[in-house]
Write a protein that holds these residues in place. Structure first.
Motif, mmCIF file in Angstrom:
data_model
loop_
_atom_site.group_PDB
_atom_site.id
_atom_site.type_symbol
_atom_site.label_atom_id
_atom_site.label_comp_id
_atom_site.label_asym_id
_atom_site.label_seq_id
_atom_site.Cartn_x
_atom_site.Cartn_y
_atom_site.Cartn_z
ATOM 1 N N LYS A 176 0.630 -1.161 -0.023
ATOM 2 C CA LYS A 176 -0.309 -0.051 -0.051
ATOM 3 C C LYS A 176 0.839 1.268 0.088
ATOM 4 O O LYS A 176 0.710 2.218 -0.806
ATOM 5 N N ASP A 177 1.941 1.398 0.778
ATOM 6 C CA ASP A 177 2.749 2.426 0.864
ATOM 7 C C ASP A 177 3.393 2.727 -0.494
ATOM 8 O O ASP A 177 3.656 3.671 -0.900
ATOM 9 N N ILE A 178 3.890 1.489 -1.288
ATOM 10 C CA ILE A 178 4.475 1.643 -2.391
ATOM 11 C C ILE A 178 3.667 2.129 -3.309
ATOM 12 O O ILE A 178 3.732 3.107 -4.229
ATOM 13 N N MET A 179 2.256 1.781 -3.437
ATOM 14 C CA MET A 179 0.952 2.290 -4.369
ATOM 15 C C MET A 179 0.979 3.796 -4.213
ATOM 16 O O MET A 179 0.772 4.436 -5.077
ATOM 17 N N LEU A 180 1.046 4.048 -2.753
ATOM 18 C CA LEU A 180 0.598 5.392 -2.776
ATOM 19 C C LEU A 180 1.711 6.341 -3.088
ATOM 20 O O LEU A 180 1.224 7.608 -3.477
ATOM 21 N N ARG A 222 3.685 6.205 -5.203
ATOM 22 C CA ARG A 222 3.638 6.128 -6.703
ATOM 23 C C ARG A 222 2.593 6.763 -7.242
ATOM 24 O O ARG A 222 2.154 6.563 -8.598
ATOM 25 N N ASN A 223 1.507 7.324 -6.466
ATOM 26 C CA ASN A 223 0.428 8.045 -6.685
ATOM 27 C C ASN A 223 -0.870 7.208 -7.461
ATOM 28 O O ASN A 223 -1.366 7.526 -8.240
ATOM 29 N N PHE A 224 -0.681 5.788 -6.985
ATOM 30 C CA PHE A 224 -1.699 5.052 -7.403
ATOM 31 C C PHE A 224 -2.953 5.114 -6.818
ATOM 32 O O PHE A 224 -3.013 5.474 -5.590
ATOM 33 N N ASN A 225 -4.091 5.172 -7.247
ATOM 34 C CA ASN A 225 -5.379 5.226 -6.656
ATOM 35 C C ASN A 225 -5.680 3.763 -5.942
ATOM 36 O O ASN A 225 -5.653 2.779 -6.848
ATOM 37 N N LEU A 226 -6.038 3.668 -4.617
ATOM 38 C CA LEU A 226 -6.268 2.495 -4.173
ATOM 39 C C LEU A 226 -7.864 2.070 -4.607
ATOM 40 O O LEU A 226 -8.615 2.372 -3.536
ATOM 41 N N THR A 227 -8.085 1.647 -5.578
ATOM 42 C CA THR A 227 -9.331 1.137 -6.002
ATOM 43 C C THR A 227 -9.582 -0.047 -5.279
ATOM 44 O O THR A 227 -8.735 -0.916 -4.874
ATOM 45 N N PRO A 228 -11.066 -0.564 -5.341
ATOM 46 C CA PRO A 228 -11.016 -1.931 -4.792
ATOM 47 C C PRO A 228 -10.596 -3.110 -5.412
ATOM 48 O O PRO A 228 -10.211 -3.952 -4.542
ATOM 49 N N PHE A 231 -7.891 -5.670 -3.445
ATOM 50 C CA PHE A 231 -8.146 -7.063 -3.425
ATOM 51 C C PHE A 231 -7.011 -7.737 -4.167
ATOM 52 O O PHE A 231 -6.544 -8.634 -3.253
ATOM 53 N N CYS A 232 -6.323 -7.396 -4.988
ATOM 54 C CA CYS A 232 -5.089 -7.902 -5.697
ATOM 55 C C CYS A 232 -4.134 -7.755 -4.820
ATOM 56 O O CYS A 232 -3.119 -8.637 -4.739
ATOM 57 N N LEU A 233 -3.854 -6.664 -3.887
ATOM 58 C CA LEU A 233 -2.796 -6.865 -3.005
ATOM 59 C C LEU A 233 -2.866 -7.575 -1.909
ATOM 60 O O LEU A 233 -2.025 -8.214 -1.323
ATOM 61 N N GLY A 234 -4.341 -7.843 -1.311
ATOM 62 C CA GLY A 234 -4.674 -8.767 -0.317
ATOM 63 C C GLY A 234 -4.394 -10.083 -0.813
ATOM 64 O O GLY A 234 -3.641 -10.767 -0.072
#
Length: 310
Positions: free
Chosen positions: A194-198, A200-206, A210-213
């Motif tokens: 989650k930290d990596i995605m945030l 890199r300015n990724f939107n945490l979509t549902p 789900f995929c990260l989980g």
């Protein structure tokens, strides 16, 4: 598709509520797969010729269970399962949030290393296991009992304590404590992803949640699966027919590693691990949404309390 934004941090109690509600939601959806996973875990190749209910695969298990027990058979032990998953996740998320927040405050940092995430997660997992494993033992016994031997939640607990004493409710605690690294890896990896995605300015979509989980749980399952098998088989009570034929008895905690080595040869990770991954992915998906509503609920409760005080 709706976007999941980062909510403000919850208190340990708020995280515990959100985590337990998310776990209840996930288990309610995946419970038939969970009971099949448990039954696949306790059987071995050696029992194929002596057991009428030997399952070749997940599909074969569903077909045979529906034929023998009907649709309700797929929900055997659901009440204790829901109690177990709610209490385990409530305890885990509470301690994980509490310990993590205090550690961050002591270190004056919001970013933790992977090793720190694993250690904190393992500590929270150990505390959760010690308090909640009795419900897990009862659920496993209910899920794997034949129709003729199956009892209610209370009577199953009484049977266990009658046969093994009160310590019987903590059967499998040894491998369970080793397994504390499973949620530690799962939640630690999830937070890192989650930290990596945030960053890199990724939107945490549902879909992304789900995929990260799913990815986080896959990593944890591959690493710890032998001990998952050992825990379940230690908590399982072999049916009378199997005991009569080959003399199989319950193994103690000291035989956990023997059970582990037998299971690596006799069972496949494929079907059973996939079920755990699916359930965990749904849990993360649900928790992200439930967290937001929990925040709203806590804010409302706080406002109502302030009004009463005034």
């Amino acid at each position: 598709m709706a976007k999941v934004t980062q909510p403000p941090p919850l208190s340990p109690l708020g995280n515990a509520v959100a985590g337990s509600l998310g776990a209840i939601f996930a288990l309610s959806i995946t419970y038939p797969l969970d009971i099949i996973k448990t039954r696949l875990q306790v059987q071995s190749k050696d029992s194929k010729d002596i057991c009428d209910d030997y399952y070749e695969s997940t599909i074969d298990a569903i077909r045979k269970m529906l034929k023998a027990e009907g649709i309700l058979g797929l929900y055997t032990g659901l009440p204790s399962g829901l109690i177990g998953v709610a209490s385990t996740n409530f305890t885990y998320f509470y301690w994980y949030s509490f310990i993590r927040t205090r550690y961050q405050q002591a270190r004056s940092t919001s970013s933790l290393s992977t090793a720190e995430e694993l250690i904190l997660g393992a500590l929270a997992g150990a505390l959760a296991q010690i308090f909640t494993i009795p419900v897990s033992v009862v659920t496993t016994r209910q899920q794997t009992s034949s129709i003729t031997e199956r009892k209610s939640l209370i009577n199953t607990a009484k049977e266990i304590t009658h046969e093994d004493g009160i310590t019987g409710l903590w059967k499998g605690l040894g491998p369970s404590l080793v397994l504390c690294i499973n949620p530690a890896i799962t939640y630690g990896a999830f937070e890192r992803f989650k930290d990596i995605m945030l960053k890199r300015n990724f939107n945490l979509t549902p879909g992304l949640i789900f995929c990260l989980g799913a990815l986080s749980k896959t990593i944890a399952t591959v690493v710890t699966y032998p001990y998952i098998m050992a825990k379940v088989r230690l908590q399982w009570k072999p049916p009378k027919k199997k005991v009569a034929v080959d003399g199989v008895e319950d193994e103690g905690d000291k035989q956990a590693f023997d059970v582990d080595s037998q299971n690596r040869k006799a069972n496949s990770v494929k079907n059973k691990g996939a079920i755990a991954v699916l359930s965990q992915a749904i849990l993360f998906y649900a928790k992200e949404y439930i967290t937001q509503y929990t925040i709203i609920l806590f804010v409302l409760i706080g406002r109502l309390s302030n009004r009463k005080l005034k």
